[in-house]
Design a protein around this motif. Sequence first.
Motif, PDB file in Angstrom:
ATOM      1  N   GLY A 127      49.401  35.956  43.592  1.00 10.62           N
ATOM      2  CA  GLY A 127      47.979  36.232  43.582  1.00 10.62           C
ATOM      3  C   GLY A 127      47.757  37.718  43.787  1.00 10.62           C
ATOM      4  N   THR A 128      46.495  38.118  43.790  1.00  7.10           N
ATOM      5  CA  THR A 128      46.195  39.546  43.872  1.00  7.10           C
ATOM      6  C   THR A 128      45.087  39.858  44.871  1.00  7.10           C
ATOM      7  N   ASP A 129      44.704  38.905  45.724  1.00  8.72           N
ATOM      8  CA  ASP A 129      43.677  39.163  46.727  1.00  8.72           C
ATOM      9  C   ASP A 129      44.284  39.024  48.124  1.00  8.72           C
ATOM     10  N   ARG A 130      43.469  39.197  49.171  1.00  6.37           N
ATOM     11  CA  ARG A 130      44.000  39.172  50.533  1.00  6.37           C
ATOM     12  C   ARG A 130      44.387  37.773  50.991  1.00  6.37           C
ATOM     13  N   GLN A 137      44.174  43.584  44.726  1.00  9.92           N
ATOM     14  CA  GLN A 137      42.756  43.918  44.735  1.00  9.92           C
ATOM     15  C   GLN A 137      42.217  43.953  46.161  1.00  9.92           C
ATOM     16  N   ASP A 138      41.208  44.769  46.391  1.00  9.36           N
ATOM     17  CA  ASP A 138      40.561  44.863  47.699  1.00  9.36           C
ATOM     18  C   ASP A 138      39.471  43.798  47.776  1.00  9.36           C
ATOM     19  N   ALA A 139      39.896  42.535  47.853  1.00 14.64           N
ATOM     20  CA  ALA A 139      38.958  41.406  47.876  1.00 14.64           C
ATOM     21  C   ALA A 139      39.551  40.286  48.701  1.00 14.64           C
ATOM     22  N   PHE A 184      38.971  37.108  48.247  1.00 11.52           N
ATOM     23  CA  PHE A 184      39.314  35.998  47.340  1.00 11.52           C
ATOM     24  C   PHE A 184      38.843  36.339  45.941  1.00 11.52           C
ATOM     25  N   ILE A 185      39.698  36.088  44.969  1.00 16.29           N
ATOM     26  CA  ILE A 185      39.359  36.280  43.560  1.00 16.29           C
ATOM     27  C   ILE A 185      39.398  34.918  42.871  1.00 16.29           C
ATOM     28  N   PRO A 186      38.332  34.514  42.174  1.00 19.68           N
ATOM     29  CA  PRO A 186      38.336  33.220  41.489  1.00 19.68           C
ATOM     30  C   PRO A 186      39.447  33.133  40.447  1.00 19.68           C
ATOM     31  N   MET A 187      39.843  31.924  40.140  1.00 16.76           N
ATOM     32  CA  MET A 187      40.923  31.692  39.178  1.00 16.76           C
ATOM     33  C   MET A 187      40.657  32.406  37.854  1.00 16.76           C
ATOM     34  N   GLU A 188      39.446  32.280  37.336  1.00 19.77           N
ATOM     35  CA  GLU A 188      39.150  32.820  36.011  1.00 19.77           C
ATOM     36  C   GLU A 188      39.201  34.341  35.990  1.00 19.77           C
ATOM     37  N   ALA A 189      39.008  34.979  37.157  1.00 25.75           N
ATOM     38  CA  ALA A 189      39.093  36.430  37.230  1.00 25.75           C
ATOM     39  C   ALA A 189      40.522  36.900  37.502  1.00 25.75           C
ATOM     40  N   TRP A 190      41.379  35.977  37.918  1.00 34.79           N
ATOM     41  CA  TRP A 190      42.766  36.317  38.234  1.00 34.79           C
ATOM     42  C   TRP A 190      43.613  36.411  36.975  1.00 34.79           C
ATOM     43  N   CYS A 191      43.555  35.387  36.122  1.00 32.66           N
ATOM     44  CA  CYS A 191      44.357  35.370  34.895  1.00 32.66           C
ATOM     45  C   CYS A 191      43.777  34.349  33.929  1.00 32.66           C
ATOM     46  N   ASP A 192      43.763  34.678  32.639  1.00 26.97           N
ATOM     47  CA  ASP A 192      43.229  33.731  31.662  1.00 26.97           C
ATOM     48  C   ASP A 192      44.263  32.674  31.305  1.00 26.97           C
ATOM     49  N   ASP A 193      43.790  31.514  30.878  1.00 25.42           N
ATOM     50  CA  ASP A 193      44.666  30.375  30.596  1.00 25.42           C
ATOM     51  C   ASP A 193      45.693  30.674  29.511  1.00 25.42           C
ATOM     52  N   ALA A 194      45.295  31.414  28.486  1.00 26.89           N
ATOM     53  CA  ALA A 194      46.210  31.679  27.378  1.00 26.89           C
ATOM     54  C   ALA A 194      47.410  32.502  27.847  1.00 26.89           C
ATOM     55  N   THR A 195      47.149  33.563  28.610  1.00 23.39           N
ATOM     56  CA  THR A 195      48.229  34.407  29.111  1.00 23.39           C
ATOM     57  C   THR A 195      49.122  33.627  30.066  1.00 23.39           C
ATOM     58  N   LEU A 196      48.503  32.857  30.945  1.00 18.75           N
ATOM     59  CA  LEU A 196      49.260  32.088  31.930  1.00 18.75           C
ATOM     60  C   LEU A 196      50.141  31.046  31.245  1.00 18.75           C
ATOM     61  N   ALA A 197      49.586  30.335  30.278  1.00 14.35           N
ATOM     62  CA  ALA A 197      50.369  29.329  29.555  1.00 14.35           C
ATOM     63  C   ALA A 197      51.545  29.964  28.835  1.00 14.35           C
TER      64      ALA A 197
END
Length: 282
Positions: A219-222, A249-251, A253-266
């Motif tokens: 992940g990329t948040d705290r 990221q300085d956050a 929590f970052i929502p799933m959709e802002a973390w990575c898109d489904d196409a890239t993740l798949a």
Amino acid sequence: MPIAALNGTHIPFEVIGDQGDWIALSPGGRRGMDELVPLATRIAAGGYRVVIHDRRNCGAGELAFDDRAPEFEIWADDLHALLQHLGASPAIVGGFSSGCRLSLLLALKHPEAVRALLLMRITGGAFAAERLAAKYYTDYIKRVKEGGMDALARDAHFRALIVANPSNQARLQQFDAATFLRIMRAWRADLEAGAAMPVLGATEAQLRSLTMPACVIPGTDRTHPIDVGERVQQLIAGSTWIPMQLKQQDADFIPMEAWCDDATLAEQLLAFLKTLPATGAH
């Protein structure tokens, strides 16, 4: 939607894909399985069968509070039973945040049921333990202490559970408030104990004991910091690191959709999956 009666509860589930090796994916938080349908569909198109399900107290799952074990261990036992029910064990098991925690616990408790691990948005550290203990347990403890179980029915999460599964209204009303408070405190204490661990839910020794193939996408948040993912990847021998050019990221929590898109993740997951030996399942 199929529903399996297992471990004293009813588990809604869906299988996407009709051939190939089995994969079980679990979402984060207490969110339902529906958010995983796009990702599961992309992975299934690569030649896999992907099972998703609604855990207890999530999505259309039943409300069920039980302090015989920590909440995440109960979820792991339920998924183990579902995989056996489907004839899908051993499976490739993975998830995000709390779903990642579930996957690790399943691998630790039932290693014979897990061929490989997909560990994404791994949760760890004192900040995550404090934040999630408040969100998952302390907030509900306060509500019930102030207004009883009726007050819990006015909480947004529990309202959504009742809408998704109307039978949950009666379950909530019939549950004893004192018992609920005891269980929430026990589950909270277990989660808080993870603050000193490399990852919530597993010790360094436990992570070192895992021998199945694994990939780690941090992940990329705290709540899900990159350095926690790095530590887990170091402790699980032979595991694969997939950074995908993600940056801390300085956050909180970052929502799933802002973390990575489904196409890239798949795409990244399928590349890892192709490195695993096939079971020959049909």
